[in-house]
Design an enzyme around this catalytic site. Sequence first.
Site, PDB file in Angstrom:
ATOM      1  N   VAL A 304       0.843  -1.204   0.000  1.00  0.00           N
ATOM      2  CA  VAL A 304       0.000   0.000   0.000  1.00  0.00           C
ATOM      3  C   VAL A 304       0.880   1.257   0.000  1.00  0.00           C
ATOM      4  O   VAL A 304       0.583   2.247  -0.666  1.00  0.00           O
ATOM      5  CB  VAL A 304      -0.930   0.011   1.238  1.00  0.00           C
ATOM      6  CG1 VAL A 304      -1.790   1.254   1.244  1.00  0.00           C
ATOM      7  CG2 VAL A 304      -1.808  -1.221   1.234  1.00  0.00           C
ATOM      8  N   ASP A 351       2.404  34.371 -37.971  1.00  0.00           N
ATOM      9  CA  ASP A 351       1.971  35.228 -39.072  1.00  0.00           C
ATOM     10  C   ASP A 351       2.274  36.657 -38.681  1.00  0.00           C
ATOM     11  O   ASP A 351       2.417  36.954 -37.495  1.00  0.00           O
ATOM     12  CB  ASP A 351       0.444  35.149 -39.230  1.00  0.00           C
ATOM     13  CG  ASP A 351       0.016  33.861 -39.871  1.00  0.00           C
ATOM     14  OD1 ASP A 351       0.854  33.225 -40.507  1.00  0.00           O
ATOM     15  OD2 ASP A 351      -1.172  33.512 -39.717  1.00  0.00           O
ATOM     16  N   ASP A 780      -0.719  13.607   1.930  1.00  0.00           N
ATOM     17  CA  ASP A 780       0.056  13.924   0.721  1.00  0.00           C
ATOM     18  C   ASP A 780      -0.818  14.644  -0.300  1.00  0.00           C
ATOM     19  O   ASP A 780      -0.373  15.551  -0.989  1.00  0.00           O
ATOM     20  CB  ASP A 780       0.594  12.649   0.059  1.00  0.00           C
ATOM     21  CG  ASP A 780       1.790  12.103   0.811  1.00  0.00           C
ATOM     22  OD1 ASP A 780       2.165  12.717   1.825  1.00  0.00           O
ATOM     23  OD2 ASP A 780       2.325  11.059   0.396  1.00  0.00           O
TER      24      ASP A 780
HETATM   25  P1  ATP Z   1       0.200  37.011 -42.888  1.00  0.00           P
HETATM   26  O1  ATP Z   1       0.503  35.717 -43.533  1.00  0.00           O
HETATM   27  O2  ATP Z   1       1.275  37.523 -42.023  1.00  0.00           O
HETATM   28  O3  ATP Z   1      -1.139  37.114 -42.248  1.00  0.00           O
HETATM   29  P2  ATP Z   1      -0.755  38.483 -45.130  1.00  0.00           P
HETATM   30  O4  ATP Z   1      -2.047  38.825 -44.492  1.00  0.00           O
HETATM   31  O5  ATP Z   1      -0.102  39.540 -45.924  1.00  0.00           O
HETATM   32  O6  ATP Z   1       0.297  38.041 -44.104  1.00  0.00           O
HETATM   33  P3  ATP Z   1      -2.103  36.881 -46.983  1.00  0.00           P
HETATM   34  O7  ATP Z   1      -3.402  37.199 -46.392  1.00  0.00           O
HETATM   35  O8  ATP Z   1      -1.810  35.528 -47.463  1.00  0.00           O
HETATM   36  O9  ATP Z   1      -0.946  37.207 -46.013  1.00  0.00           O
HETATM   37  O10 ATP Z   1      -1.893  37.918 -48.158  1.00  0.00           O
HETATM   38  C1  ATP Z   1      -0.812  37.798 -49.056  1.00  0.00           C
HETATM   39  C2  ATP Z   1      -0.809  38.981 -49.989  1.00  0.00           C
HETATM   40  O11 ATP Z   1      -2.003  38.996 -50.762  1.00  0.00           O
HETATM   41  C3  ATP Z   1      -0.796  40.346 -49.296  1.00  0.00           C
HETATM   42  O12 ATP Z   1       0.490  40.770 -49.006  1.00  0.00           O
HETATM   43  C4  ATP Z   1      -1.472  41.242 -50.304  1.00  0.00           C
HETATM   44  O13 ATP Z   1      -0.527  41.665 -51.280  1.00  0.00           O
HETATM   45  C5  ATP Z   1      -2.464  40.323 -50.963  1.00  0.00           C
HETATM   46  N1  ATP Z   1      -3.781  40.454 -50.360  1.00  0.00           N
HETATM   47  C6  ATP Z   1      -4.106  40.373 -49.070  1.00  0.00           C
HETATM   48  N2  ATP Z   1      -5.417  40.499 -48.870  1.00  0.00           N
HETATM   49  C7  ATP Z   1      -5.952  40.694 -50.089  1.00  0.00           C
HETATM   50  C8  ATP Z   1      -7.273  40.877 -50.587  1.00  0.00           C
HETATM   51  N3  ATP Z   1      -8.310  40.911 -49.779  1.00  0.00           N
HETATM   52  N4  ATP Z   1      -7.444  41.037 -51.909  1.00  0.00           N
HETATM   53  C9  ATP Z   1      -6.414  40.991 -52.739  1.00  0.00           C
HETATM   54  N5  ATP Z   1      -5.142  40.803 -52.350  1.00  0.00           N
HETATM   55  C10 ATP Z   1      -4.905  40.658 -51.055  1.00  0.00           C
END
Ligand code: ATP
Length: 949
Positions: A304, A351, A780
């Site tokens: 035990v 990110d 304990d």
């Molecule tokens: P992270 O990965 O750090 O979040 P991020 O937001 O820039 O970065 P994504 O969202 O993948 O990454 O976007 C990549 C790229 O796409 C951006 O840098 C921008 O140039 C373009 N982008 C982002 N949002 C849009 C949108 N709504 N419409 C068109 N192009 C976009």
Amino acid sequence: MASTQPSPPSGHSTNDPATPWHTQSIESALQLINVDPKRGLNSAQVAEKQQKYGPNEIETTEGRRPLEILWDQFTNIMLVMLIAVAIVSGILDLRNDNFPKDAIAIFAIVILNGLLGYFQESRAEKALAALKTLSSPKVRVLRDGQMSEVESPQLVPGDMIFLEAGVQVPADGRLIEAQNLQVREATLTGEAAAVTKHAETELGEDTALGDRVNLVFQGTEVVQGRGTVLVTETGMKTQLGQIASMLQSVETEPTPLQQRMSQLGNVLVTGSLLLVALVVVGGIIRTGFEYFEHLLEVSLSMAVAVVPEGLPAVVTVTLAIGTQRMVRRNALIRKLPAVETLGSVTTICSDKTGTLTQNKMVVQWVRTLNNAYLVTGEGYAPWGEFQPLHEFSENEENPEEKPKLTPQHQQELQPLCVACVLCNDAQLQHQNDNWSILGDPTEGALLALGGKAGISKDTWDKQMPRIGEIPFSSERKRMSVICQDKDRQLRTENSQLQMFTKGSPELILQRCDRVQSGSQSITLQPEHRQQILAQNDLLAAEGLRVLGLAYKPLAEYTEPSETADEDTTENELIWLGLVGMLDAPRPEVKDAVKRCRDAGIRPVMITGDHQLTAASIAHQLGISPSGERVLTGQQLQHLSQGELEQEVKQVSVYARVAPEHKLRIVQALQKQGEFVAMTGDGVNDAPALKQADIGIAMGITGTDVSKEASDMILLDDNFATIVAATEEGRVVYSNIRRFVKYILGSNIGEVLTIAAAPLIGLGEVPLTPLQILWMNLVTDGLPALALALEPAEPGVMKRPPYSPRESIFARGLGIYMVRIGLIFSILTIILMVWAYDAAQTGGDAGRWKTMVFTTLCLAQMGHALAVRSTNRLTIQLNPLSNPYLLAAVSVTTILQLMLIYVAPLRNFFGTHWLSGTELAICIGFSSLMFVWIEMEKLVKRWWVNRQQS
Ligand code: ATP
């Protein structure tokens, strides 16, 4: 093939005939449910339907059933052994015509322990389930003519909802509109490939579930595109609801630590059985069967004593407390093992947008071919001015006067701002003088920019309705829409159809062959390209997020498809200009990055944004020094996995990466022995989140799919929260080690003391099984629980992480336990010999046993106080920083004294009354334990100082 799937049960019971929604046209579906697609339901209808249909929830039997939890308690090997001990002890007592008190007490304690374990575990399980609902998805819904976000349980049939990539479909519904909509329906059909959906089709009644392309089903995942859906069924009436029993339950697999603990339990039980066999067989060989019963008593007590009965419950409770502490710091744990392994993270891959930065975008610069404009205004409010830059400096006569926009400026700005608002899925909202957005902040900033130029989305959407689109994805880094321009609103190239594209400037520019100059479009010359790219770099180097915009008049409309369009539709564009938006770093992140470094954790930025933007923000936050190399997605593409493994050692910033690169980066880091935490928000981040040791999803901006794949969700999307959770993880793990060392040290001490008694010729066993159980569970258990609540030691984020694969006994813990166990037993044996002799001279001869019992218990109290810190003396600690421990030690001491001085308890536990002197001697001996541990700390400190000097 999906078409071979059998047709599932219908959506309604027989007395509520199912509507085969897939056979209905859009109009008849809307008529049947009686809803205006432009306004959605009104509040009264919603309330009435919520009453009628109840919440949109699947009633699953998630987690273990209560009976299962209870049963698990009694199948625990330690309890099984205790039951065996109770049976043997009962038989022995009955044979000697004694009342089987020990057996009954052991049974009672077994049941009590089982019930206690049951309540603790079911509470922990409920708490986990409650945490899960905290992350329940939100849905964009149209009600009373307004778009809003509601929790998915509030949906009712008749609601008009909007789906986009990454969303988990919240209810069954008939599609009203679909743009490149692809849905993964594996949950229902088992088919892994995504299904392309179409709103316009009407299907035959016997169409199989997997082929009903005009419907969407609850629990499936949108992997691409957008759609508008009329909700037809909710809750248990959905297809998923009908097969709810097939749903995966909450994962309740034991954590690595719990597994190791149960392994430890097995080892201890086996070890103690061997010990019992050794004592019994050895004794029989030495003395024959004459003392068989005595031998049996000794061995039962040892069996035990060796088992730490309270340990499993304390571990479970500690992990549950860990999840609560983390959620208070905005980190929601989805998988329990993350609590104990978070502290071992060596690299955090994060990110940029929203996690390291605030994700509150505001456009500051606009560059067309001929001009640069500084844009004023704050937040998402559509108020502000465009200040043409070169005229600002030219107006030498009156430098105070703000430059005015000329008609020529307007000619370039108008199409650019129209592109900003039409190629856009966000919405500006105005409430109580506060402008906010629904949707992507990047797009929100573009709407605000449009507003500043007098171009509102609502008006322009009506004037130039959208008839087609190619949605944004992190891989494509751009988005296009096709709009009708019947009244030729756009003062540019005349055409009834216009396509607008926005996205990463380099990519958009590659697809342009003309550029807007005033009201004309001219051929894009190589020097124009160079100039635009240089402007892009200039803005990005300031840390701005830069987007390029372009348009193209179309002769005719063909429905764009994402694969075919790449080279046919989104090319021969006319460049409109660049917009640079500020997304300031979160103020708290700089400090969090520093804390990471101090704690031996490397922060790494992985972003889809431009390399110069990434480098600038990384530099501002201290993630990488200025000028350090940034690896782009394009460069990464050309590296073999072996080469990447070498690169990841040096590179701290990755830019323009696609989600699949994230997976490769995690794998390369892991190959280098790193323990990686990785953030993600998009639908395609799921593989990287699963691969990472700790996958972290974003609570606010994250897609449902990424959340589903994660171990932890950041409720505030903030990098600093990851660091805070890591700290909590370290605290949890060190507290676990603390109480393991506390509990097992005591067990070793007990066993050695019991084994010593016959060896030194004392004719009796000093401790009964009941007393041992009392020690292991109460004296304990209570302080161990309090030790689990110990706050962080000051240096917890000033030391490198420990390996998650290290044994729980690593770093001296095993040796500590044995050493302290020995000291424990030496102290108790000295007292035992003395008390045994003293007790023979007069009075109650059994008093020595109670003195041993009391000394062991009280020594553990000293141990509990001293074990709080490995380096600092107890007097250096704030006693109130863990009030639970003070309470536990006080309560346990009082209980122990009650066992001696309250007659019924004394009878039950078989203790003896002790005089004041005897009690004082016990207290004196037991405090030596405390003194010993404090001396050890002093010696250790002296030794470390000597080594350092
Ligand atoms: P992270 O990965 O750090 O979040 P991020 O937001 O820039 O970065 P994504 O969202 O993948 O990454 O976007 C990549 C790229 O796409 C951006 O840098 C921008 O140039 C373009 N982008 C982002 N949002 C849009 C949108 N709504 N419409 C068109 N192009 C976009």
